[in-house]
Design a protein around this motif. Sequence first.
Motif, short mmCIF file in Angstrom:
data_model
loop_
_atom_site.label_atom_id
_atom_site.label_comp_id
_atom_site.label_asym_id
_atom_site.label_seq_id
_atom_site.Cartn_x
_atom_site.Cartn_y
_atom_site.Cartn_z
N ASN A 61 22.30 10.28 71.99
CA ASN A 61 22.25 11.82 71.10
C ASN A 61 22.51 13.10 72.02
OD1 ASN A 61 20.43 14.04 70.11
ND2 ASN A 61 20.41 15.29 72.16
N ALA A 111 15.25 11.09 64.19
CA ALA A 111 15.73 10.78 66.20
C ALA A 111 13.63 10.18 66.25
CB ALA A 111 15.54 12.43 66.37
N SER A 119 21.70 10.74 76.60
CA SER A 119 21.08 12.26 75.91
C SER A 119 21.62 13.38 76.55
CB SER A 119 19.83 12.02 75.35
OG SER A 119 19.52 14.23 74.94
#
Length: 360
Positions: free
Chosen positions: A213, A272, A284
Amino acid sequence: MEIFMQFLKTINRSKNALFRKIKKTTLHSFLRTQRRHNHFDPKNVRNILLLRLDDKIGDMVVTTGTAFLLAEQGYRVSVLTGPVCAQMLNKCDYLDQVILYKNRMSLDGLSAQNFDVIIDFDDVQDYERLKLAWRMRRSHHVGFNKNLPGIYNLCFNYLDAEQHITKRHNLVLGLFNIHEGEFKYQLGQCNHEQRKVKDAISFSPEDIIVSVNPYSGAQDKDFLEEQVVSLINFIRSLNPKIKVVIVGQASKVQHYNAFGAVTVPESTINTAIEIVRLSRLVVSTDTSIVHIANALNRPLISVYNKRKLKDTGLPGYKIWAPNYPLGKQVIVEEDHIGKSPISQLFPMIEAELLSTRFYQ
């Protein structure tokens, strides 16, 4: 003519901002004169409304821990929130209602429901919140750092730079004598989105999914494109069975397909969630995916800078840390995460993907 129109727009914005400030100040002063007379007793509480008006996903993910524990004790728990969080909560069956919040919405329907307690976890006191508090003044109101005892009769003056955000939620739960039980974020599962994800990545049970991410909505917390490409190349070099899935809106991430990653078209917040659910490892930046990984107990490597929270000035990297055993946190000294070397994550990623747990 164009300069004149810009001037008029600037004047209009300033006028509207001034009027909002005047309305807020007037309402604020008026609310200070109000006083409650009935004593709060959790035994008399049936219906609870949680406010998440700003539609921030990470905040809402954490709030599901409180909502679930309250519902588990028999309270009817509703949430007033924006469209993205409302979509995310669609499969959370422990909630009584998910009510869509819109700026300047009519409050007649909410007021008619006579909620016993309204809980606002945020520190801000904007006009819309104050108006809601006034219209629903017969309810008990729980707030943080709001000097309005006439409305927020259950208010915590709480700013602790060393405590995780879940501490706030524990304080609220204490009002209802809930001191035991694991505080665990509780997200539902969307079978439709999971099928969409599996189809998009041609998923098979033998696949090794690593999700990345890269974007947060704040430029100083975002990975740069060259960092993402380096991550993709390194992760794929570790094992040919690995599929790197980039989490995010398709318009922002689909160009990473050219570098060997996979993206999911028409992604939503529930997309997601289902990508994270399938992941053996999540990498992330500091954003809601960190807390989604916590909720689903997926191994995580997250990257934070030392920026301060806008409303309180508290250190976000402490307040919003991953806060679970499988969540690892890298704190960079650079103001912009994009200026830190992405290679510092490589040993952690390799160690995680070579660990015994990875093959279980």
